[in-house]
Scaffold this motif. Structure first.
Motif, mmCIF file in Angstrom:
data_model
loop_
_atom_site.group_PDB
_atom_site.id
_atom_site.type_symbol
_atom_site.label_atom_id
_atom_site.label_comp_id
_atom_site.label_asym_id
_atom_site.label_seq_id
_atom_site.Cartn_x
_atom_site.Cartn_y
_atom_site.Cartn_z
ATOM 1 N N ILE A 1 -4.319 -3.540 -14.864
ATOM 2 C CA ILE A 1 -4.795 -3.665 -13.484
ATOM 3 C C ILE A 1 -6.197 -4.262 -13.444
ATOM 4 O O ILE A 1 -6.509 -5.112 -12.599
ATOM 5 N N ASN A 2 -7.066 -3.836 -14.365
ATOM 6 C CA ASN A 2 -8.427 -4.373 -14.409
ATOM 7 C C ASN A 2 -8.453 -5.833 -14.828
ATOM 8 O O ASN A 2 -9.387 -6.567 -14.479
ATOM 9 N N MET A 3 -7.452 -6.273 -15.589
ATOM 10 C CA MET A 3 -7.370 -7.681 -15.978
ATOM 11 C C MET A 3 -6.908 -8.553 -14.817
ATOM 12 O O MET A 3 -7.392 -9.674 -14.634
ATOM 13 N N VAL A 4 -5.985 -8.026 -14.012
ATOM 14 C CA VAL A 4 -5.365 -8.816 -12.942
ATOM 15 C C VAL A 4 -6.178 -8.772 -11.657
ATOM 16 O O VAL A 4 -6.312 -9.784 -10.962
ATOM 17 N N PHE A 5 -6.735 -7.586 -11.342
ATOM 18 C CA PHE A 5 -7.437 -7.421 -10.071
ATOM 19 C C PHE A 5 -8.923 -7.201 -10.301
ATOM 20 O O PHE A 5 -9.321 -6.577 -11.281
ATOM 21 N N GLU A 6 -9.723 -7.677 -9.389
ATOM 22 C CA GLU A 6 -11.151 -7.405 -9.422
ATOM 23 C C GLU A 6 -11.716 -7.566 -8.018
ATOM 24 O O GLU A 6 -11.108 -8.206 -7.147
ATOM 25 N N GLY A 7 -12.860 -6.953 -7.800
ATOM 26 C CA GLY A 7 -13.525 -7.086 -6.512
ATOM 27 C C GLY A 7 -12.711 -6.536 -5.359
ATOM 28 O O GLY A 7 -12.186 -5.423 -5.403
ATOM 29 N N GLU A 8 -12.591 -7.326 -4.298
ATOM 30 C CA GLU A 8 -11.942 -6.887 -3.068
ATOM 31 C C GLU A 8 -10.451 -6.616 -3.256
ATOM 32 O O GLU A 8 -9.896 -5.698 -2.633
ATOM 33 N N SER A 9 -9.801 -7.410 -4.090
ATOM 34 C CA SER A 9 -8.363 -7.200 -4.299
ATOM 35 C C SER A 9 -8.098 -5.853 -4.967
ATOM 36 O O SER A 9 -7.093 -5.191 -4.678
ATOM 37 N N MET A 10 -8.985 -5.416 -5.863
ATOM 38 C CA MET A 10 -8.855 -4.103 -6.484
ATOM 39 C C MET A 10 -9.043 -3.009 -5.441
ATOM 40 O O MET A 10 -8.274 -2.043 -5.378
ATOM 41 N N ASN A 11 -10.056 -3.149 -4.597
ATOM 42 C CA ASN A 11 -10.352 -2.141 -3.587
ATOM 43 C C ASN A 11 -9.299 -2.083 -2.495
ATOM 44 O O ASN A 11 -9.073 -1.025 -1.894
ATOM 45 N N THR A 12 -8.658 -3.205 -2.209
ATOM 46 C CA THR A 12 -7.689 -3.257 -1.122
ATOM 47 C C THR A 12 -6.369 -2.625 -1.509
ATOM 48 O O THR A 12 -5.862 -1.723 -0.827
ATOM 49 N N TRP A 13 -5.784 -3.087 -2.604
ATOM 50 C CA TRP A 13 -4.477 -2.541 -2.975
ATOM 51 C C TRP A 13 -4.212 -2.500 -4.477
ATOM 52 O O TRP A 13 -3.251 -1.878 -4.912
ATOM 53 N N GLY A 14 -5.071 -3.097 -5.295
ATOM 54 C CA GLY A 14 -4.839 -3.075 -6.736
ATOM 55 C C GLY A 14 -4.801 -1.675 -7.319
ATOM 56 O O GLY A 14 -3.955 -1.351 -8.164
ATOM 57 N N TRP A 15 -5.710 -0.789 -6.834
ATOM 58 C CA TRP A 15 -5.777 0.585 -7.355
ATOM 59 C C TRP A 15 -4.549 1.403 -6.986
ATOM 60 O O TRP A 15 -4.244 2.412 -7.634
ATOM 61 N N ARG A 16 -3.834 0.980 -5.926
ATOM 62 C CA ARG A 16 -2.681 1.743 -5.452
ATOM 63 C C ARG A 16 -1.462 1.604 -6.373
ATOM 64 O O ARG A 16 -0.619 2.505 -6.440
ATOM 65 N N ILE A 17 -1.362 0.487 -7.055
ATOM 66 C CA ILE A 17 -0.172 0.187 -7.854
ATOM 67 C C ILE A 17 0.126 1.265 -8.894
ATOM 68 O O ILE A 17 1.278 1.714 -9.012
ATOM 69 N N PRO A 18 -0.867 1.732 -9.680
ATOM 70 C CA PRO A 18 -0.558 2.748 -10.700
ATOM 71 C C PRO A 18 0.026 4.031 -10.116
ATOM 72 O O PRO A 18 0.882 4.669 -10.740
ATOM 73 N N PHE A 19 -0.424 4.425 -8.916
ATOM 74 C CA PHE A 19 0.083 5.650 -8.303
ATOM 75 C C PHE A 19 1.505 5.467 -7.778
ATOM 76 O O PHE A 19 2.356 6.348 -7.934
ATOM 77 N N ILE A 20 1.758 4.330 -7.171
ATOM 78 C CA ILE A 20 3.107 4.065 -6.670
ATOM 79 C C ILE A 20 4.093 3.969 -7.835
ATOM 80 O O ILE A 20 5.187 4.541 -7.789
ATOM 81 N N VAL A 21 3.690 3.263 -8.884
ATOM 82 C CA VAL A 21 4.535 3.163 -10.079
ATOM 83 C C VAL A 21 4.758 4.546 -10.688
ATOM 84 O O VAL A 21 5.871 4.886 -11.099
ATOM 85 N N GLY A 22 3.705 5.360 -10.718
ATOM 86 C CA GLY A 22 3.829 6.708 -11.270
ATOM 87 C C GLY A 22 4.797 7.570 -10.486
ATOM 88 O O GLY A 22 5.562 8.346 -11.067
#
Length: 439
Positions: free
Chosen positions: A182-203
């Motif tokens: 996730i840190n490789m693919v997303f950074e900045g605003e994209s991480m804050n908007t929805w990048g961080w959500r992916i691990p929880f949804i996948v989990g």
């Protein structure tokens, strides 16, 4: 004839059904543990999104760790309740229920609105989800150890518990790998908007998959046999009260071992990536890559130490393993200032050293008789983890920032030294602490 049959059963090697049980239990535990700890890998982002922007970073981080700690503080309640019904009505039912109670809130965390959207209701909802996760994991880990220990031959319990603990560690590895990606693919605003959500949804999706897979598990033979001979009077008793009344020394030792386990996992494995970034200056990518290697070392070591428990005295393994942990963890922390280039050597070795905790479950499941085993392991593990696991991130974060950067090192090294002392105690009087049906 019965004795001969029991003896033959205890001498047998692990068969296909044993490996199937171990595999399903370890996979489910890995996915559930991933759901619980993925929070810590994204604590910096979560602290930024779920609290006011004008709040100092350190205060935001303290409150984030406070919400993380809440998941630990609620664990004894969930663990005691689930273990109570697990001792009375069966391990399998509670073992499956814990997955559902973990998967649903994990999925919901990935869908929560942030502080910018709904204000202070955001951290309150996050807190509620963490409490639900804590209830679930309180029954999962003790239940998993109890479940596999009662399925395999007695002389393979150490290996089984080691493999299962490695499976739980695999959940941490999965969290580390997904965090790195996730840190490789997303950074900045994209991480804050929805990048961080992916691990929880996948989990959350992983959790529902694990719940489906556990449909194929069978109730433990030892529990079925106990149920057939149990009197109605025994059923009415509260298992946790029997644990505290009749097995207090075993409970105390199990709590001390859990304290050591929590320090190794929480500080060296889960908190170290943030420590490496904030205190030493490594990038997020470097810290996560080194962390991945450390978790691999932990997984290998848990299985190794578990296997050693089937061959050597408990006390000897605790003494040697704890001293190795003291040396490797000390080298990791104390070399960061003078030789930071050795990170990818010292950190994996520290992870390997922490793996002695894979042998602790062996003592816990053998310390309590079948009638109260689940409750004994659950009470000891969850009460100690609620206090130590819940407060450790918060306190060490404050002490490290305000007093001494090496506070984590002193804390963990001191506790693994205690592990060696416990090893000496068990070496002198091991049989005083082992239940007769597992001696």
């Amino acid at each position: 004839m019965t004795d001969l049959t029991t003896s033959a059963t205890n001498r047998r090697t692990l068969n296909t059904q044993d490996y199937k049980t171990l595999g399903l239990a370890a996979l489910g535990g890995a996915l559930e543990f991933y759901d619980f700890i993925i929070f810590v890998f994204f604590s910096l982002v979560i602290g930024h999104l779920f609290f006011p922007q004008d709040m100092p970073q350190w205060l935001s981080q303290v409150q984030t760790y406070g919400i993380f700690a809440a998941g630990y503080l609620i664990r004894p309640f969930g663990g005691i309740v689930m273990a109570h019904f697990g001792d009375l009505f069966g391990r399998k039912r509670m073992f499956t229920l814990s997955i559902l109670l973990m998967a649903l809130p994990t999925l919901l965390i990935g869908c929560l609105p942030t502080y910018q959207d709904i204000g202070y209701a955001a951290p309150l909802l996050l807190l509620l989800m963490r409490l639900c996760q804590g209830l679930a994991v309180g029954g999962e880990v003790p239940g998993a150890w109890t479940f596999v220990a009662e399925h395999v031959p007695k002389h393979r319990i150490g290996l089984a518990c080691g493999i299962l603990t490695s499976g739980l560690s695999l959940g941490i590895l999965l969290g580390s790998l997904i965090s790195t990606l996730i840190n490789m693919v997303f950074e900045g605003e994209s991480m804050n908007t929805w990048g961080w959500r992916i691990p929880f949804i996948v989990g959350g999706i992983f959790g529902f998959l694990a719940m489906y897979l556990r449909r194929w598990l069978k109730e433990t033979p030892i529990f079925i046999e106990m149920q057939q001979r149990k009197s109605s009077e025994t059923v009415k008793r509260l298992p946790v009260l029997i644990v505290l009344r009749d097995h207090f020394p075993q409970t105390l030792l199990s709590m001390l071992l859990t304290w050591i386990l929590s320090a190794g996992i929480m500080v060296v494995i889960l908190m170290a990536p943030i420590y490496l970034q904030k205190q030493v200056g490594f990038s997020a990518m470097q810290a996560l890559q080194a962390n991945t290697l450390a978790i691999i070392g932990l997984i290998m070591s848990c299985t190794l130490y578990g296997a050693l428990m089937d061959r050597f005295a408990i006390g000897k393994v605790f003494i040697v393993g704890s001293l190795i942990a003291v040396i490797t963890i000390g080298c990791f922390y104390f070399s960061l200032a003078s030789h930071p280039q050795l990170l990818f050597v010292t950190y994996p070795l520290a992870g390997f050293g922490v793996g002695v905790v894979g042998s602790f479950a062996y003592f816990m499941v053998k310390a309590f008789p079948t009638e109260v085993r689940y409750s004994g392991v659950s009470f000891s593990f969850n009460m100690a983890y609620a206090i130590a696991g819940g407060l450790t991130p918060l306190l060490l974060s404050i002490f490290t920032d305000l007093f001494n950067k090496l506070a984590p090192a002193f804390y963990v090294v001191s506790l693994f030294s205690l592990g060696a002392v416990i090893g000496v105690v068990l070496l002198c009087s091991q049989h005083n602490y082992i239940a007769k049906d597992f001696d």
